[in-house]
Design an enzyme around this catalytic site. Structure first.
Site, PDB file in Angstrom:
ATOM      1  N   HIS A  46      39.425  18.591  30.595  1.00 28.65           N
ATOM      2  CA  HIS A  46      39.339  19.780  31.449  1.00 28.65           C
ATOM      3  C   HIS A  46      38.539  19.434  32.696  1.00 28.65           C
ATOM      4  O   HIS A  46      37.752  18.472  32.697  1.00 28.65           O
ATOM      5  CB  HIS A  46      38.654  20.919  30.704  1.00 28.65           C
ATOM      6  CG  HIS A  46      39.470  21.490  29.591  1.00 28.65           C
ATOM      7  ND1 HIS A  46      39.142  22.660  28.952  1.00 28.65           N
ATOM      8  CD2 HIS A  46      40.607  21.055  28.994  1.00 28.65           C
ATOM      9  CE1 HIS A  46      40.036  22.926  28.020  1.00 28.65           C
ATOM     10  NE2 HIS A  46      40.934  21.957  28.023  1.00 28.65           N
ATOM     11  N   GLU A  48      35.941  20.715  34.014  1.00 26.56           N
ATOM     12  CA  GLU A  48      34.492  20.709  33.814  1.00 26.56           C
ATOM     13  C   GLU A  48      34.024  19.423  33.135  1.00 26.56           C
ATOM     14  O   GLU A  48      33.024  18.819  33.526  1.00 26.56           O
ATOM     15  CB  GLU A  48      34.062  21.900  32.940  1.00 26.56           C
ATOM     16  CG  GLU A  48      34.446  23.250  33.498  1.00 26.56           C
ATOM     17  CD  GLU A  48      35.759  23.778  32.933  1.00 26.56           C
ATOM     18  OE1 GLU A  48      36.770  23.038  32.945  1.00 26.56           O
ATOM     19  OE2 GLU A  48      35.785  24.940  32.487  1.00 26.56           O
ATOM     20  N   CYS A  76      35.956  27.395  28.843  1.00 28.41           N
ATOM     21  CA  CYS A  76      36.290  27.622  27.434  1.00 28.41           C
ATOM     22  C   CYS A  76      35.088  27.233  26.577  1.00 28.41           C
ATOM     23  O   CYS A  76      34.086  26.715  27.070  1.00 28.41           O
ATOM     24  CB  CYS A  76      37.518  26.794  27.049  1.00 28.41           C
ATOM     25  SG  CYS A  76      37.211  25.016  27.006  1.00 28.41           S
ATOM     26  N   CYS A  79      34.082  23.443  26.821  1.00 26.46           N
ATOM     27  CA  CYS A  79      33.378  23.115  28.063  1.00 26.46           C
ATOM     28  C   CYS A  79      31.993  23.755  28.102  1.00 26.46           C
ATOM     29  O   CYS A  79      31.026  23.129  28.552  1.00 26.46           O
ATOM     30  CB  CYS A  79      34.215  23.546  29.261  1.00 26.46           C
ATOM     31  SG  CYS A  79      35.732  22.565  29.430  1.00 26.46           S
TER      32      CYS A  79
END
Length: 156
Positions: A46, A48, A76, A79
Site C-alpha cells: 500500500h 503508506e 486500513c 497500515c
C-alpha cells in the site's frame, strides 16, 4: 497533500488504485509511496507501507518519531498498525474509506487506549480532490469493463 495526490497519479498510471503517500519530518519530504500491490504481487504494498519502508531506509531506523504521513485515503488496519509501530507523530489523510478505514470509518486503531504509542490523526484534508481521483479511476475501469463486455464474439 498535493504531493500525495501526485503520488496517487503514479499508481493510476500503473493500473493500481490511486492512493499516494508522503512522509515528512520537520517540513522536509523524507519519502513518498504509492499503491503497488498488483504490480509487485505484494498485498502489503500500500502507499503508506511503501512510504514507511522508504523513510526507514533513508533515516536508518524502523522507528520514525517526529514524522508525519500524508495519505490520500484513510488508512486500513494493516497500515494503521505499521504507523503505530513506526511511532509516527501524526497522520493526515484525505478521503474517508467507509469499507476499510481504520481511523474511524470502520474502526479507530489510533484511539485504542491500551496501545503504548498514540498518533495524532487529521482527516478530510483535500477530501474532495482525493475522493474524486478514486471515483474517476473506478468510473474509467467500469467503462473499460463495459466496453469489453460489449465486444462481439467472433465465430472462429
Amino acid at each position: 497533500m498535493r504531493q500525495a495526490i501526485d503520488q496517487a497519479h503514479n499508481a493510476w498510471a500503473l493500473g493500481e488504485v490511486p492512493v499516494g503517500a508522503v512522509l515528512v519530518r520537520d517540513g522536509v519530504v523524507i519519502a513518498t509511496g504509492f499503491n503497488q500491490p498488483i504490480g509487485t504481487h505484494d498485498p502489503t504494498a500500500h502507499a503508506e507501507i511503501m512510504a514507511l519502508r522508504a523513510a526507514a531506509t533513508v533515516l536508518g531506523n524502523y522507528r520514525l518519531p517526529g514524522c508525519e504521513l500524508y495519505v490520500t485515503l484513510e488508512p486500513c488496519a494493516m497500515c494503521a498498525g505499521a504507523m503505530l509501530h513506526a511511532r509516527l507523530a501524526r497522520v493526515v489523510y484525505g478521503a474517508p474509506d467507509p469499507k476499510t478505514g481504520a481511523c474511524g470509518s470502520v474502526v479507530n486503531l489510533f484511539e485504542a487506549g491500551k496501545l503504548n504509542h498514540h498518533t495524532e490523526i487529521v482527516g478530510g484534508v483535500l477530501a474532495d480532490d482525493c475522493a474524486n481521483l478514486l471515483r474517476e479511476f473506478f468510473a474509467e475501469r467500469r467503462g473499460a469493463a463495459q466496453k469489453q463486455s460489449e465486444q462481439p464474439i467472433s465465430a472462429g
